[in-house]
Enzyme design. Structure first.
Site, PDB file in Angstrom:
ATOM      1  N   ASN A 107      33.576  48.169  40.765  1.00 36.78           N
ATOM      2  CA  ASN A 107      34.074  47.082  39.921  1.00 36.78           C
ATOM      3  C   ASN A 107      33.216  45.829  40.160  1.00 36.78           C
ATOM      4  OD1 ASN A 107      35.517  45.203  38.512  1.00 36.78           O
ATOM      5  ND2 ASN A 107      37.349  45.271  39.801  1.00 36.78           N
ATOM      6  N   TRP A 108      32.301  45.605  39.240  1.00 37.50           N
ATOM      7  CA  TRP A 108      31.394  44.457  39.394  1.00 37.50           C
ATOM      8  C   TRP A 108      32.086  43.126  39.065  1.00 37.50           C
ATOM      9  CZ3 TRP A 108      25.850  45.725  37.064  1.00 37.50           C
ATOM     10  CH2 TRP A 108      25.271  46.760  37.809  1.00 37.50           C
ATOM     11  N   LYS A 109      33.274  43.189  38.500  1.00 40.33           N
ATOM     12  CA  LYS A 109      33.999  41.976  38.089  1.00 40.33           C
ATOM     13  C   LYS A 109      33.099  41.100  37.209  1.00 40.33           C
ATOM     14  CE  LYS A 109      36.855  42.465  42.129  1.00 40.33           C
ATOM     15  NZ  LYS A 109      37.796  41.863  43.046  1.00 40.33           N
ATOM     16  N   HIS A 150      44.108  45.442  36.334  1.00 39.72           N
ATOM     17  CA  HIS A 150      43.652  44.912  37.619  1.00 39.72           C
ATOM     18  C   HIS A 150      44.475  43.666  37.982  1.00 39.72           C
ATOM     19  CE1 HIS A 150      41.138  43.067  40.666  1.00 39.72           C
ATOM     20  NE2 HIS A 150      40.602  44.265  40.850  1.00 39.72           N
ATOM     21  N   GLU A 184      43.726  40.898  39.181  1.00 43.90           N
ATOM     22  CA  GLU A 184      43.150  39.605  38.772  1.00 43.90           C
ATOM     23  C   GLU A 184      43.479  39.315  37.315  1.00 43.90           C
ATOM     24  OE1 GLU A 184      39.184  40.407  40.107  1.00 43.90           O
ATOM     25  OE2 GLU A 184      39.838  40.198  42.184  1.00 43.90           O
ATOM     26  N   GLY A 242      34.940  46.501  45.145  1.00 50.34           N
ATOM     27  CA  GLY A 242      34.557  45.348  44.342  1.00 50.34           C
ATOM     28  C   GLY A 242      33.308  44.712  44.925  1.00 50.34           C
TER      29      GLY A 242
END
Ligand code: PGA
Length: 250
Positions: free
Chosen positions: A8-10, A100, A102, A233
């Protein structure tokens, strides 16, 4: 079952060039890893370029970090700023992270919208990675299991009832207090949660762990806590760490 490692590169990195460099380092490092399934989830804007690089190396798959719940016919897409699961499917994307913490925290993602997104993604035959997890406050109050059960019931409403063998669903246990803090969940605690989730969802879906995963703890989450994959992440932005995770679970 091969472990599923979902990067998960966000909202990283800031330029297309950096995204390409990061992806190429990862690709080089993992070579043709046959013992692990690797899924890279970059921001939407980098998906077309990165997926074109990979076209001859199907050992790495792509995922997005979200999708919208509507899949209107052409001309009906009046949802400014959103990306549909149909668009992702047409781009060759296979996986999609949904719910997610966030997004739940900063973008008002609710169990209802998560449920709608899961249904839309499954309809397009994408493989959703549903994120659930308790906050620090909930954990301290001894409510972890209740919170997880509540999330699963609502997120998987009417999907959950199917318990279908063909359901391409992964559940990621991501304790909110462990995300980005460097304090991963203890192995025995995580194992208990894993078993608890399994009892609720049945045997057909995969269960993975996320929350401060790194190359040092990755192996224990797979071998001891018996998760079927990981969702790193920050470690996925560091090629050395990420490749270390892949090597240590292979
Ligand atoms: P982290 O993030 O590995 O940086 O804790 C995990 C995630 O948010 O999915």
């Amino acid at each position: 079952m091969k472990p599923l490692i979902v990067a998960n590169w966000k909202m990283n990195p800031s330029t297309l060039k950096e995204a390409e460099t990061l992806f190429n380092s990862v690709k080089k490092g993992i070579k043709d890893s046959k013992k692990v399934k690797v899924v890279i989830c970059p921001p939407f804007v980098y998906l077309p370029l990165l997926s074109s690089i990979i076209s001859h190396r199907p050992s790495v798959k792509f995922g997005s970090q979200d999708c919208f719940w509507e899949n209107p016919p052409t001309g009906g897409g009046a949802f400014t700023g959103e990306v549909s699961s149909l668009m992702l499917k047409n781009l060759g994307v296979e996986y999609v992270i949904i719910g997610h913490s966030e997004r739940r925290k900063y973008l008002n993602e609710t169990d209802e919208t998560v449920n709608k997104k899961l249904k839309a993604a499954l309809k397009q035959k994408l493989k959703p990675v549903l994120c659930i997890g308790e906050t620090e406050k909930e954990r301290k109050a001894g409510r972890t299991f209740n919170v997880l059960k509540y999330q699963l019931r609502r997120d998987l409403k009417s999907i959950f009832n199917l318990k279908s063998k063909t359901l391409n669903l992964t559940v990621a246990y991501e304790p909110v207090w462990a995300i980005g803090t460097g304090k991963a969940c203890g192995i025995s605690e995580a194992k208990e949660v894993n078993l608890f989730i399994r009892k609720i969802i049945g045997s057909f879906s995969r269960i993975i762990y996320g929350g401060s995963v790194n190359s040092q703890n990755a192996r224990s989450f797979i071998l001891e806590a018996k998760f079927q994959g990981l969702l790193p992440g920050s470690a996925s932005l560091n090629p050395k760490e990420f490749i270390g995770i892949i090597k240590n679970v292979s």
